[in-house]
Design a protein around this motif. Structure first.
Motif, PDB file in Angstrom:
ATOM      1  N   ALA A 189      -2.771   2.695   7.896  1.00  0.00           N
ATOM      2  CA  ALA A 189      -3.043   1.313   7.452  1.00  0.00           C
ATOM      3  C   ALA A 189      -3.828   0.543   8.498  1.00  0.00           C
ATOM      4  CB  ALA A 189      -1.720   0.602   7.180  1.00  0.00           C
ATOM      5  N   ASN A 190      -4.665  -0.348   8.023  1.00  0.00           N
ATOM      6  CA  ASN A 190      -5.385  -1.249   8.911  1.00  0.00           C
ATOM      7  C   ASN A 190      -4.432  -2.385   9.324  1.00  0.00           C
ATOM      8  OD1 ASN A 190      -7.083  -3.048  10.125  1.00  0.00           O
ATOM      9  ND2 ASN A 190      -8.629  -3.057   8.506  1.00  0.00           N
ATOM     10  N   PRO A 191      -4.139  -2.506  10.614  1.00  0.00           N
ATOM     11  CA  PRO A 191      -3.175  -3.537  11.026  1.00  0.00           C
ATOM     12  C   PRO A 191      -3.819  -4.898  11.267  1.00  0.00           C
ATOM     13  CG  PRO A 191      -3.823  -2.217  12.923  1.00  0.00           C
ATOM     14  CD  PRO A 191      -4.597  -1.681  11.751  1.00  0.00           C
ATOM     15  N   ALA A 229       0.810  -1.233   0.000  1.00  0.00           N
ATOM     16  CA  ALA A 229       0.000   0.000   0.000  1.00  0.00           C
ATOM     17  C   ALA A 229       0.840   1.279   0.000  1.00  0.00           C
ATOM     18  CB  ALA A 229      -0.962  -0.015   1.201  1.00  0.00           C
ATOM     19  N   PRO A 230       1.645   1.499  -1.045  1.00  0.00           N
ATOM     20  CA  PRO A 230       2.530   2.677  -1.037  1.00  0.00           C
ATOM     21  C   PRO A 230       1.762   3.998  -0.910  1.00  0.00           C
ATOM     22  CG  PRO A 230       2.852   1.331  -3.038  1.00  0.00           C
ATOM     23  CD  PRO A 230       1.784   0.669  -2.253  1.00  0.00           C
ATOM     24  N   ASP A 231       0.483   3.993  -1.355  1.00  0.00           N
ATOM     25  CA  ASP A 231      -0.300   5.246  -1.306  1.00  0.00           C
ATOM     26  C   ASP A 231      -0.552   5.738   0.121  1.00  0.00           C
ATOM     27  OD1 ASP A 231      -1.829   2.867  -1.135  1.00  0.00           O
ATOM     28  OD2 ASP A 231      -3.672   3.839  -1.811  1.00  0.00           O
ATOM     29  N   ILE A 232      -0.485   4.844   1.109  1.00  0.00           N
ATOM     30  CA  ILE A 232      -0.736   5.293   2.495  1.00  0.00           C
ATOM     31  C   ILE A 232       0.459   4.994   3.419  1.00  0.00           C
ATOM     32  CG2 ILE A 232      -3.262   5.195   2.396  1.00  0.00           C
ATOM     33  CD1 ILE A 232      -3.028   2.421   3.820  1.00  0.00           C
ATOM     34  N   LEU A 284      -9.849   5.428  12.914  1.00  0.00           N
ATOM     35  CA  LEU A 284      -8.703   5.316  13.812  1.00  0.00           C
ATOM     36  C   LEU A 284      -7.426   5.196  12.985  1.00  0.00           C
ATOM     37  CD1 LEU A 284      -9.752   2.672  16.519  1.00  0.00           C
ATOM     38  CD2 LEU A 284     -10.157   5.131  16.490  1.00  0.00           C
ATOM     39  N   SER A 285      -6.327   5.630  13.577  1.00  0.00           N
ATOM     40  CA  SER A 285      -5.018   5.426  12.939  1.00  0.00           C
ATOM     41  C   SER A 285      -4.571   3.987  13.196  1.00  0.00           C
ATOM     42  CB  SER A 285      -4.002   6.400  13.540  1.00  0.00           C
ATOM     43  OG  SER A 285      -3.796   6.059  14.898  1.00  0.00           O
ATOM     44  N   THR A 286      -3.454   3.606  12.578  1.00  0.00           N
ATOM     45  CA  THR A 286      -2.897   2.257  12.796  1.00  0.00           C
ATOM     46  C   THR A 286      -2.617   2.048  14.285  1.00  0.00           C
ATOM     47  OG1 THR A 286      -1.796   2.490  10.665  1.00  0.00           O
ATOM     48  CG2 THR A 286      -1.048   0.678  12.076  1.00  0.00           C
ATOM     49  N   THR A 287      -1.966   3.018  14.897  1.00  0.00           N
ATOM     50  CA  THR A 287      -1.588   2.842  16.315  1.00  0.00           C
ATOM     51  C   THR A 287      -2.823   2.864  17.216  1.00  0.00           C
ATOM     52  OG1 THR A 287      -0.975   5.177  16.220  1.00  0.00           O
ATOM     53  CG2 THR A 287       0.818   3.609  16.253  1.00  0.00           C
TER      54      THR A 287
END
Ligand code: NAD
Length: 357
Positions: free
Chosen positions: A292-294, A283-286, A344-347
């Motif tokens: 990213a969804n982890p 997913a280079p775009d994000i 939500l963010s990845t973290t």
């Protein structure tokens, strides 16, 4: 218990999502009294930048001496113009071959909280579905004899589907073992009404099934299976099939869940050591944006606990935590769609899963 895990973070979002899965494994270690030792190795574009090749020997050796391997993703526009044999993606085939991985396990689960993401009509998926596709990975038509020759109508090309009893037996065994850890139902998918290789496939699968009296093994023709997946996906528990049929059907099944950021996978061989990775790419775009969804990688780590380390309660704890997060309405950007939910963010998503373990 103590386990050594090789980490292949790779490129793009790879490092972010692998870090999320590592923090989940550390939490599981604390809660259940296990020690996970993590050793990072280079793979893909970052390995090309550092040492000039996508799969350094040190990485292969590190994976072979580990108890299991967790991979993020490889590739990105920076390396797209390189010749095929030194492209990042070449490392994926290389590491699978070096680890002698002949099985690909691909779960396709529709979470009830994400039903709206499924392209099928609601009444067809009212109870959700939870399918495990067991695909043979190193045999069949993708590896059979091939070539060009002069035929009756001029130049022709051919590929050959060939399966040995040994290849079928070992994949059938994986399917039955997998079913023992799930719903104890295997559907073996073939084309036995036409193909000789499928007739051998069917015979050997049923011989193996005799060793698993608790598992119900039935057969389905591949054309029917493609239809049944969209007509009644709930009927599948474990589906075992050849390399090419599995390639096609696992993509069909994964699309039914509607969310690439949620789907885990495992590749296994004769030993307990496996390679666990999300099905999506880098997913280079994000990448680098903490978007990213982890979850696909976190669920890949859960598969590692279940299939490589036999830590069933620990794997259940991760999967349950993911269920709870989704049920409480928390979503990363890829799952939000057109709704007003704040993503939500990845973290933040990782923290939400950790809280529920
Ligand atoms: P991709 O899976 O990387 O991305 C497709 C789309 O899905 C993008 O919009 C991306 O932002 C989104 N997406 C993917 N994973 C996501 C996640 N966890 N959370 C949120 N959104 C997510 O596929 P692509 O764009 O075709 O390929 C990008 C690069 O990845 C290419 O270099 C390709 O070769 C490589 N690739 C690697 C693997 C692997 O490492 N196993 C698999 C597929 C593609």
């Amino acid at each position: 218990m103590e386990f050594n895990i090789a980490l292949l973070k790779g490129d793009g979002i790879g490092p972010e999502i692998v870090d999320s899965a590592v923090s989940v494994l550390e939490k599981i270690g604390e809660k259940f009294g296990h020690k996970f030792n993590f050793t990072p190795y280079l793979i893909g574009g970052c390995a090309i930048d550092a040492v000039g090749k996508p799969l350094p020997e040190e990485t292969v050796e590190g994976c072979l001496k580990s108890d299991s391997v967790l991979l993020g993703a490889v590739g990105g526009p920076k390396w797209d113009s390189l010749p095929g044999d030194i492209r990042p993606e070449k490392a994926l085939l290389g590491i699978r071959a070096a680890m002698e991985l002949f099985t690909n396990l691909r779960p396709a689960k529709l979470y009830s909280a994400l039903k709206e993401a499924c392209p099928l009509r609601e009444d067809l998926v009212s109870k959700g579905f939870d399918i495990m596709i067991v695909r043979e990975l190193t045999g069949g038509i993708y590896f059979g004899e091939r070539g060009y020759r002069q035929g009756k109508y001029g130049l022709e090309a051919y590929d050959t589907e060939c399966y040995s009893e040994t290849e079928i037996r070992r994949i059938a065994k994986v399917a039955c073992e997998t079913a023992m850890k799930r719903g104890k139902k295997v559907i073996s998918i073939d084309k036995a009404n036409v193909l000789e290789s499928s007739r051998l496939w069917r015979k050997v699968v049923h011989e193996v099934a005799e060793d698993y009296p608790e598992v119900t093994v039935t057969d389905m023709l591949v054309d029917n299976a493609a239809m049944q997946l969209v007509r009644n996906p709930q009927q599948f528990d474990v589906a075992v099939t050849s390399n090419m049929f599995g390639d096609i059907l696992s993509d069909e099944a994964s699309q039914l869940t509607g969310s690439i950021g949620m789907l885990a996978s495992a590749s296994l061989g004769e030993t307990k050591r496996g390679l666990y990775e999300p099905i999506h790419g880098s997913a280079p775009d994000i990448a680098g944006q903490n978007k990213a969804n982890p979850i696909a990688t976190i669920l890949s780590a859960a598969m590692m606990l279940r299939y490589s380390f036999d830590l069933t309660a620990e794997a259940d704890a991760i999967e349950k935590a993911v269920d709870l997060v989704l049920d409480s309405g928390l979503r990363t950007a890829d799952l939000v769609g057109d709704s007003d939910t704040k993503p939500l963010s990845t973290t933040e998503m990782t923290a939400a899963v950790l809280e529920r373990i």
